[in-house]
Design an enzyme around this catalytic site. Structure first.
Site, PDB file in Angstrom:
ATOM      1  N   CYS A  13       0.816  -1.209   0.000  1.00 27.85           N
ATOM      2  CA  CYS A  13       0.000   0.000   0.000  1.00 27.85           C
ATOM      3  C   CYS A  13       0.853   1.264   0.000  1.00 27.85           C
ATOM      4  O   CYS A  13       0.546   2.240  -0.692  1.00 27.85           O
ATOM      5  CB  CYS A  13      -0.957   0.009   1.188  1.00 27.85           C
ATOM      6  SG  CYS A  13      -0.151  -0.057   2.812  1.00 27.85           S
TER       7      CYS A  13
ATOM      8  N   HIS B 214      -2.054   1.344   7.140  1.00 29.68           N
ATOM      9  CA  HIS B 214      -2.337   1.549   5.726  1.00 29.68           C
ATOM     10  C   HIS B 214      -1.862   2.933   5.294  1.00 29.68           C
ATOM     11  O   HIS B 214      -1.778   3.862   6.108  1.00 29.68           O
ATOM     12  CB  HIS B 214      -3.847   1.412   5.467  1.00 29.68           C
ATOM     13  CG  HIS B 214      -4.198   1.222   4.024  1.00 29.68           C
ATOM     14  ND1 HIS B 214      -3.667   0.215   3.255  1.00 29.68           N
ATOM     15  CD2 HIS B 214      -5.027   1.923   3.199  1.00 29.68           C
ATOM     16  CE1 HIS B 214      -4.180   0.278   2.031  1.00 29.68           C
ATOM     17  NE2 HIS B 214      -4.980   1.324   1.971  1.00 29.68           N
TER      18      HIS B 214
ATOM     19  N   ASP C  26      -8.233   4.202  -2.120  1.00 35.88           N
ATOM     20  CA  ASP C  26      -7.595   3.049  -1.482  1.00 35.88           C
ATOM     21  C   ASP C  26      -6.952   2.164  -2.548  1.00 35.88           C
ATOM     22  O   ASP C  26      -7.642   1.630  -3.424  1.00 35.88           O
ATOM     23  CB  ASP C  26      -8.647   2.257  -0.698  1.00 35.88           C
ATOM     24  CG  ASP C  26      -8.021   1.305   0.296  1.00 35.88           C
ATOM     25  OD1 ASP C  26      -6.935   0.776   0.013  1.00 35.88           O
ATOM     26  OD2 ASP C  26      -8.628   1.089   1.365  1.00 35.88           O
TER      27      ASP C  26
END
Length: 533
Positions: free
Chosen positions: A126, A233, A251
């Site tokens: 991520c 994240h 995302d």
């Protein structure tokens, strides 16, 4: 490439990473965070990535000989439903929020980011995927070929501060993200969400950054606080609705959650959650193109220097750096005054004393791989121009003469510090392309890495070293003398390619020294400090 066997576990001990160079096996012991079982928990299994059951690699032999575990239908997932705390971007309500935010002027950052929106290539990528989005959206030239003739950022190219093999297993931390951004031609301004900051400051940052398209805001947060599965994240802030105080998150784990709106207050609280890896709060990072940043043409910091782990190779590199820093702080005064040859001889003698700690698997500086240069029309390659500029400097000439008089064993020790592909020294009577280092050409271009010798790499290392850190620029010590010589070299010979190459490398090495500072003797830099080279 090695494949990983993945299962849904969390707490890991005795982790050993498998890399293409080491070839050793990896054996990871793990327990479930919820039930403490050493088998996959059927009641709380989550998808791979930053989950309660963290993705693990299990092997007792080289991983390429094993096959991935076949998951049952109950263990497989197609995405996750968004919790009530979040509003799907594609829902009717999400569309309405977007239109209202667009008219308010707080969606300017969205379009560049949306044009580079991507799904992360690995469950723990991520941070890398978010950085790739920002780099490509800001149109930063990586200076390295991705595929074919195309220079384009991809996650696997972001190995300046931490090995991508390591990232595949554990992701990256807040500080590692900053290090990677700085190593790839971005300036950063980072804020940890501890007691020194507040929600209003974050809101001000969101409102300012969402109105821009030449800089972006990255958030590092805990999914748990948003009632999502998983934990740590990274994501870019891609818009803001002032009336409802909502932030748009693109995302990169699109296999898990779609883009969504989240309350700013809740997002700020999620950044205040502690990162279990570091014991520190998370935060937000402003990123924008560094002024006058240039892409590297040929040289690069080796992967060994960039890895942040406890492996023997990295410990050896850190020991070398500690000894090098100590050498630079030593007094260097001579009755007749120092000369270029005497200063370089002193530096090389010092290197030889502790060069035995390194090998070709953990060198300091090397060249980029697969560098080619179009020779059509017999136009001299810019990389040859770079080498020619370097060879014209007195620093290179002196180094080359000193190296030519060393014994074979001493030369081998120095080659263990730097990645040397071909000959050891340059014949000053012959140009580079005729000096037994012929350029290997094909229809696609010319491979130039075999033009580089030990003297080139040593000269680039000395020119690029960040002497302005705590140990440098002290009158009377070796570091101060070398820094003075370097400044004379860079500003007296006006080599454009050399100056840009050295400036970019020094920027990267400055950041990496801050990154390695906790393991080196003496504090060097605070990781959140802006880099000024």
């Amino acid at each position: 490439m090695y494949r990983q066997i993945v299962r849904h576990f969390t707490v890991v001990t005795n982790v050993r990473l498998l890399t293409p160079k080491s070839g050793f096996s990896a054996k990871l012991m793990a327990t479930c965070a919820n039930c403490h079982s050493k088998t996959a928990c059927q009641s709380h299994v989550h998808c791979m990535g930053e989950e309660n059951h963290k993705t693990m690699a299990l092997a007792n032999e080289p991983v390429q000989s094993l096959s991935p575990k076949k998951l049952s239908a109950a263990e497989q997932f197609y995405r996750r439903p968004l919790p009530e705390t979040c509003i799907s971007f594609a829902s009717e309500e999400g569309k309405k929020i977007f239109m209202e935010a667009l008219s308010s002027g707080y969606m300017n950052c969205y379009f560049r980011l949306a044009s580079q929106f991507r799904t992360q290539d690995e469950p723990a990528y991520c941070g890398l995927a978010t950085l790739v989005m920002a780099l490509n959206a800001l149109e930063i030239d990586p200076g390295r070929v991705w595929k074919g003739p195309w220079k384009w950022y991809h996650e696997d190219m972001l190995d300046c501060c931490i090995s991508t093999e390591l990232v595949r297993v554990q992701g990256i931390t807040f500080d590692q993200f900053i290090c990677l951004a700085n190593c790839n031609s971005l300036d950063t301004d980072c804020v940890r969400c501890d007691d020194s900051t507040n929600e209003k400051a974050f809101r001000d940052a969101v409102q300012t950054m969402t109105q821009r398209e030449d800089a972006f805001l990255i958030v590092s947060y805990s999914r748990r606080v948003l009632s999502q599965t998983g934990d740590g994240h990274f994501a870019p802030v891609s818009g803001y609705h002032p009336g409802r105080d909502l932030v748009l998150i693109l995302d990169t784990a699109r296999f898990k959650y779609p883009p969504h709106w989240v309350p700013l207050t809740l997002l700020f609280q999620s950044m205040q959650a502690l990162d279990k890896e570091t014991g520190l709060q998370r935060g937000y990072i402003r990123v924008w193109p560094a002024k006058d940043a240039k892409s590297l043409l040929l040289f690069r910091v080796s992967e060994g220097l960039s890895v942040n782990s406890s492996s023997d190779a990295v410990q050896n590199i850190q020991y070398f750096l500690s000894m090098w820093i100590q050498l630079l702080t030593q007094s260097f005064q001579q009755p007749e005054g120092f000369t270029l040859d005497s200063a370089l001889t002193k530096a090389i003698e010092g290197m030889l004393k502790f060069a035995c700690t390194l090998s070709q698997e953990n060198l300091i500086l090397t060249t980029q791989q697969h560098i080619t240069c179009n020779k059509s029309g017999r136009v001299q390659c810019i990389i040859e121009n770079l080498l020619a500029e370097l060879e014209k400097t007195p620093l290179f000439t002196s180094l080359n003469n000193i190296v030519s008089m060393l014994s074979k064993s001493d030369v081998q020790k120095l080659e263990n510090i730097f990645g040397v592909w071909h000959s050891t020294v340059v014949d000053p009577q012959k140009p580079s392309v005729d000096n037994g280092r012929m350029t290997v050409c094909s229809l696609e271009g010319c491979d130039l890495t075999n033009l580089v010798c030990l003297s080139h790499l040593m000269a680039i290392f000395l020119l690029s070293w960040p002497y302005t850190l705590q140990h440098g620029k002290v009158a009377g010590n070796l570091g101060g003398v070398l820094h003075s010589l370097v400044q004379q070299t860079l500003f007296s010979f006006h080599g454009k390619y050399l100056f840009d190459e050295v400036s970019t490398l020094r920027r990267q090495m400055t950041k990496l020294m801050g990154f390695h500072a906790p393991s080196l003797s003496g504090s060097v830099k605070v990781i959140c400090d802006r880099i000024k080279v």
